[in-house]
Design a protein around this motif. Structure first.
Motif, PDB file in Angstrom:
ATOM      1  N   MET A   1       0.828  -1.206   0.000  1.00  0.00           N
ATOM      2  CA  MET A   1       0.000   0.000   0.000  1.00  0.00           C
ATOM      3  C   MET A   1       0.864   1.258   0.000  1.00  0.00           C
ATOM      4  SD  MET A   1      -2.943  -1.187   2.712  1.00  0.00           S
ATOM      5  CE  MET A   1      -3.721   0.420   2.683  1.00  0.00           C
ATOM      6  N   LEU A   2       1.956   1.224   0.764  1.00  0.00           N
ATOM      7  CA  LEU A   2       2.845   2.379   0.803  1.00  0.00           C
ATOM      8  C   LEU A   2       3.502   2.622  -0.555  1.00  0.00           C
ATOM      9  CD1 LEU A   2       4.214   4.579   2.487  1.00  0.00           C
ATOM     10  CD2 LEU A   2       5.962   2.908   3.130  1.00  0.00           C
ATOM     11  N   GLU A   3       3.946   1.543  -1.195  1.00  0.00           N
ATOM     12  CA  GLU A   3       4.535   1.699  -2.523  1.00  0.00           C
ATOM     13  C   GLU A   3       3.509   2.235  -3.522  1.00  0.00           C
ATOM     14  OE1 GLU A   3       6.101  -2.050  -3.572  1.00  0.00           O
ATOM     15  OE2 GLU A   3       7.803  -1.970  -2.156  1.00  0.00           O
ATOM     16  N   GLN A   4       2.277   1.732  -3.426  1.00  0.00           N
ATOM     17  CA  GLN A   4       1.233   2.210  -4.336  1.00  0.00           C
ATOM     18  C   GLN A   4       0.957   3.692  -4.115  1.00  0.00           C
ATOM     19  OE1 GLN A   4      -0.051   0.586  -6.778  1.00  0.00           O
ATOM     20  NE2 GLN A   4      -1.528   2.159  -7.411  1.00  0.00           N
ATOM     21  N   SER A   5       0.900   4.088  -2.823  1.00  0.00           N
ATOM     22  CA  SER A   5       0.652   5.506  -2.541  1.00  0.00           C
ATOM     23  C   SER A   5       1.812   6.375  -3.027  1.00  0.00           C
ATOM     24  CB  SER A   5       0.430   5.699  -1.043  1.00  0.00           C
ATOM     25  OG  SER A   5       1.595   5.348  -0.321  1.00  0.00           O
ATOM     26  N   GLN A   6       3.047   5.862  -2.874  1.00  0.00           N
ATOM     27  CA  GLN A   6       4.195   6.629  -3.364  1.00  0.00           C
ATOM     28  C   GLN A   6       4.152   6.767  -4.884  1.00  0.00           C
ATOM     29  OE1 GLN A   6       7.661   4.665  -1.860  1.00  0.00           O
ATOM     30  NE2 GLN A   6       7.432   5.497   0.237  1.00  0.00           N
ATOM     31  N   ARG A   7       3.794   5.668  -5.566  1.00  0.00           N
ATOM     32  CA  ARG A   7       3.697   5.756  -7.031  1.00  0.00           C
ATOM     33  C   ARG A   7       2.603   6.739  -7.452  1.00  0.00           C
ATOM     34  NH1 ARG A   7       4.583   0.092  -6.678  1.00  0.00           N
ATOM     35  NH2 ARG A   7       2.344  -0.297  -6.790  1.00  0.00           N
ATOM     36  N   GLU A   8       1.474   6.688  -6.754  1.00  0.00           N
ATOM     37  CA  GLU A   8       0.396   7.621  -7.093  1.00  0.00           C
ATOM     38  C   GLU A   8       0.821   9.062  -6.836  1.00  0.00           C
ATOM     39  OE1 GLU A   8      -2.916   6.384  -4.822  1.00  0.00           O
ATOM     40  OE2 GLU A   8      -3.330   4.569  -6.020  1.00  0.00           O
ATOM     41  N   GLU A   9       1.537   9.279  -5.735  1.00  0.00           N
ATOM     42  CA  GLU A   9       1.995  10.635  -5.430  1.00  0.00           C
ATOM     43  C   GLU A   9       2.979  11.129  -6.484  1.00  0.00           C
ATOM     44  OE1 GLU A   9       4.000  13.112  -1.694  1.00  0.00           O
ATOM     45  OE2 GLU A   9       3.665  10.929  -1.573  1.00  0.00           O
ATOM     46  N   GLU A  10       3.905  10.264  -6.893  1.00  0.00           N
ATOM     47  CA  GLU A  10       4.843  10.651  -7.939  1.00  0.00           C
ATOM     48  C   GLU A  10       4.112  10.949  -9.253  1.00  0.00           C
ATOM     49  OE1 GLU A  10       8.019  11.240  -7.865  1.00  0.00           O
ATOM     50  OE2 GLU A  10       8.259  10.774  -5.727  1.00  0.00           O
ATOM     51  N   GLU A  11       3.139  10.136  -9.568  1.00  0.00           N
ATOM     52  CA  GLU A  11       2.383  10.363 -10.802  1.00  0.00           C
ATOM     53  C   GLU A  11       1.622  11.681 -10.744  1.00  0.00           C
ATOM     54  OE1 GLU A  11       1.218   9.657 -14.606  1.00  0.00           O
ATOM     55  OE2 GLU A  11       2.649   8.508 -13.375  1.00  0.00           O
TER      56      GLU A  11
ATOM     57  N   ARG B   1       2.475  14.284  -8.983  1.00  0.00           N
ATOM     58  CA  ARG B   1       3.454  15.371  -9.095  1.00  0.00           C
ATOM     59  C   ARG B   1       3.874  15.580 -10.547  1.00  0.00           C
ATOM     60  NH1 ARG B   1       7.583  14.304  -3.969  1.00  0.00           N
ATOM     61  NH2 ARG B   1       6.078  14.864  -2.318  1.00  0.00           N
ATOM     62  N   ARG B   2       4.108  14.487 -11.247  1.00  0.00           N
ATOM     63  CA  ARG B   2       4.478  14.629 -12.655  1.00  0.00           C
ATOM     64  C   ARG B   2       3.340  15.271 -13.460  1.00  0.00           C
ATOM     65  NH1 ARG B   2       6.993   9.542 -11.737  1.00  0.00           N
ATOM     66  NH2 ARG B   2       5.118   8.443 -12.445  1.00  0.00           N
ATOM     67  N   GLU B   3       2.111  14.911 -13.148  1.00  0.00           N
ATOM     68  CA  GLU B   3       0.969  15.502 -13.847  1.00  0.00           C
ATOM     69  C   GLU B   3       0.874  16.994 -13.559  1.00  0.00           C
ATOM     70  OE1 GLU B   3      -2.103  15.523 -16.481  1.00  0.00           O
ATOM     71  OE2 GLU B   3      -0.745  13.861 -15.983  1.00  0.00           O
ATOM     72  N   LEU B   4       1.118  17.370 -12.290  1.00  0.00           N
ATOM     73  CA  LEU B   4       1.089  18.793 -11.942  1.00  0.00           C
ATOM     74  C   LEU B   4       2.187  19.561 -12.676  1.00  0.00           C
ATOM     75  CD1 LEU B   4       0.395  18.654  -8.090  1.00  0.00           C
ATOM     76  CD2 LEU B   4      -1.152  19.471  -9.870  1.00  0.00           C
ATOM     77  N   ARG B   5       3.375  18.963 -12.760  1.00  0.00           N
ATOM     78  CA  ARG B   5       4.448  19.637 -13.482  1.00  0.00           C
ATOM     79  C   ARG B   5       4.101  19.802 -14.967  1.00  0.00           C
ATOM     80  NH1 ARG B   5       7.887  16.626  -9.965  1.00  0.00           N
ATOM     81  NH2 ARG B   5       8.081  14.955 -11.508  1.00  0.00           N
ATOM     82  N   ARG B   6       3.507  18.780 -15.544  1.00  0.00           N
ATOM     83  CA  ARG B   6       3.113  18.890 -16.961  1.00  0.00           C
ATOM     84  C   ARG B   6       2.052  19.967 -17.146  1.00  0.00           C
ATOM     85  NH1 ARG B   6       3.705  13.112 -16.843  1.00  0.00           N
ATOM     86  NH2 ARG B   6       1.482  12.880 -16.366  1.00  0.00           N
ATOM     87  N   ASP B   7       1.074  20.025 -16.231  1.00  0.00           N
ATOM     88  CA  ASP B   7       0.049  21.066 -16.328  1.00  0.00           C
ATOM     89  C   ASP B   7       0.661  22.450 -16.183  1.00  0.00           C
ATOM     90  OD1 ASP B   7      -1.774  19.063 -16.647  1.00  0.00           O
ATOM     91  OD2 ASP B   7      -2.429  19.056 -14.532  1.00  0.00           O
ATOM     92  N   LEU B   8       1.636  22.576 -15.253  1.00  0.00           N
ATOM     93  CA  LEU B   8       2.278  23.875 -15.056  1.00  0.00           C
ATOM     94  C   LEU B   8       3.046  24.301 -16.302  1.00  0.00           C
ATOM     95  CD1 LEU B   8       2.973  26.194 -13.133  1.00  0.00           C
ATOM     96  CD2 LEU B   8       4.898  24.832 -12.298  1.00  0.00           C
ATOM     97  N   LEU B   9       3.739  23.360 -16.911  1.00  0.00           N
ATOM     98  CA  LEU B   9       4.478  23.697 -18.130  1.00  0.00           C
ATOM     99  C   LEU B   9       3.530  24.088 -19.265  1.00  0.00           C
ATOM    100  CD1 LEU B   9       7.237  20.919 -18.085  1.00  0.00           C
ATOM    101  CD2 LEU B   9       7.505  23.351 -17.582  1.00  0.00           C
ATOM    102  N   ARG B  10       2.416  23.366 -19.374  1.00  0.00           N
ATOM    103  CA  ARG B  10       1.443  23.715 -20.420  1.00  0.00           C
ATOM    104  C   ARG B  10       0.854  25.104 -20.172  1.00  0.00           C
ATOM    105  NH1 ARG B  10      -0.087  18.191 -19.981  1.00  0.00           N
ATOM    106  NH2 ARG B  10      -1.783  18.765 -18.556  1.00  0.00           N
ATOM    107  N   PHE B  11       0.575  25.416 -18.884  1.00  0.00           N
ATOM    108  CA  PHE B  11       0.027  26.738 -18.572  1.00  0.00           C
ATOM    109  C   PHE B  11       1.032  27.839 -18.906  1.00  0.00           C
ATOM    110  CE2 PHE B  11      -0.543  30.219 -15.575  1.00  0.00           C
ATOM    111  CZ  PHE B  11      -1.865  30.576 -15.822  1.00  0.00           C
ATOM    112  N   ARG B  12       2.284  27.605 -18.566  1.00  0.00           N
ATOM    113  CA  ARG B  12       3.299  28.618 -18.860  1.00  0.00           C
ATOM    114  C   ARG B  12       3.491  28.777 -20.365  1.00  0.00           C
ATOM    115  NH1 ARG B  12       7.927  27.123 -14.303  1.00  0.00           N
ATOM    116  NH2 ARG B  12       6.801  28.038 -12.513  1.00  0.00           N
TER     117      ARG B  12
END
Length: 380
Positions: free
Chosen positions: A76-86, A88-99
């Motif tokens: 469960m911890l590994e799954q939550s870490q993977r989801e959190e990383e995903e 974060r990557r999605e947020l970074r992609r959205d931020l780059l698209r917005f910029r």
């Protein structure tokens, strides 16, 4: 009269049987030598082993459950870490698209400075100019109209600064020269003063050397005079000693030189360091004295031999008396031992007669093996 079948009361028989069974169990438990001595209870041991195995099984099951829970938590911890990383990557992609869409460099207010483009906003504005206010003005015409005058003023200021720097440098150079002249004058004065002091010091040293030379000469003269006096004194002392030795009693060997007057109550004294030997009369007197001493010593030895013989005789008599006393003591011990042997024989006969009385007259009923089997047969 009617015959009625009444229930039989077996409680008494059951109680008797129960007591008999308890007694039998007690009997087997008490009269079992192994259990009584060693104290081994197989039933209790088997029960303890079973309980221990049950506890081990429970612990194993608990450990397995804990392991499964730990594995589940890790997953469960590994799954939550993977989801959190995903995320974060999605947020970074959205931020780059917005910029890229809304915060481009060429659309900024300082695009003309950042991109070296004049009027960049005018080309990219989609809003009519009539709708823009004073705060929207970014580029002004006629800026920096006095650029040439400003440059000439800057050049004049630079020239004034250069002249001031040259003047300061010249003043500093003159001041350094003045300081060097003052330093040279000071060094010359110091050299002159050092030379004067050195001259005075040399004169003082010459005076001191002259005074020291005179003092050393006077000391040398005094020491020479003192040595001459000591040498003359030693020579006169040596001559006197030689004269004394030549005329002394040691070399002339006079016998009278070794004799001195006698002290009151004592004989004549002789100086051993001056004695030259005995005379014939003295030698004869010594021989006579030695002979007298030898005779006296012989008489003493004879008396000693007489005393030794008397002591030997006394010791022999004492030894014979001691041997006689020992013989009488051994004879007495022998008689006492014989009397003791007779008494012991009498006691042995009396004891034998008493034992025969006990065996033949008193103890006639001997116990059989059945007599000993009646003991220790019950638990009560």
């Amino acid at each position: 009269m009617y015959k009625v079948d009444l229930p039989v009361d077996n409680s008494v028989e059951l109680a008797v049987e129960r007591r008999r069974a308890a007694e039998a169990a007690r009997h087997s438990r008490i009269f079992n030598a192994r259990n009584r001595v060693i104290g081994l209870d197989l039933q209790t041991l088997d029960r303890q082993v079973a309980e221990r195995r049950e506890r081990d099984e429970i612990q194993k099951e608990c450990q397995k459950a804990y392991d499964a829970l730990r594995v589940t938590n890790d997953q469960m911890l590994e799954q939550s870490q993977r989801e959190e990383e995903e995320s974060r990557r999605e947020l970074r992609r959205d931020l780059l698209r917005f910029r890229d869409t809304y915060q481009r460099t060429e659309d900024s207010r300082d695009a003309d400075l950042a991109c070296n483009r004049q009027g960049a906003l005018e080309l990219n504005l989609s809003i009519p100019e009539s709708q823009l206010g004073p705060a929207s003005m970014t580029v002004f015409k006629g800026e920096d109209l006095g650029e040439n005058e400003r440059r000439r003023a800057q050049m004049g200021e630079n020239e004034r600064q250069l002249r001031a720097q040259r003047e300061d440098t010249e003043k500093l150079r003159h001041w350094q020269k003045h300081q060097e002249l003052l330093q040279d004058k000071y060094m010359v004065q110091q050299d002159l003063r050092s030379a004067l002091l050195q001259d005075l010091e040399d004169k003082g040293k010459r005076v001191e050397r002259l005074a020291l030379t005179d003092f050393n000469q006077s000391l040398a003269q005094e020491r020479a005079a003192r040595e001459r006096q000591e040498r003359e004194l030693n020579d006169s002392t040596a001559l006197s000693e030689i004269r004394h030795m030549v005329t002394s009693d040691l070399l002339t060997e006079r016998p009278e030189a070794a004799e001195r007057p006698a002290w009151p109550g004592q004989g004549r004294r002789v100086l051993t360091d001056r004695w030259k030997g005995m005379t014939s009369e003295q030698h004869s007197a010594i021989l006579r004295e030695q002979e007298q001493q030898r005779l006296e010593r012989e008489i003493q030895r004879e008396a000693e031999r007489q005393r030794e013989r008397a002591w030997d005789q006394e010791r022999m008599e004492q030894a014979r008396a001691l041997q006689e006393e020992e013989r009488r003591g051994r004879e007495m011990e022998r008689r006492q031992r014989m009397e003791l042997d007779k008494y012991n024989q009498q006691l042995a006969q009396e004891q034998q007669q008493h034992q025969q009385y006990l065996d033949k007259l008193l103890s006639t009923n001997q116990p059989t093996a059945h007599y000993f089997t009646q003991f220790n047969t019950t638990t009560r």
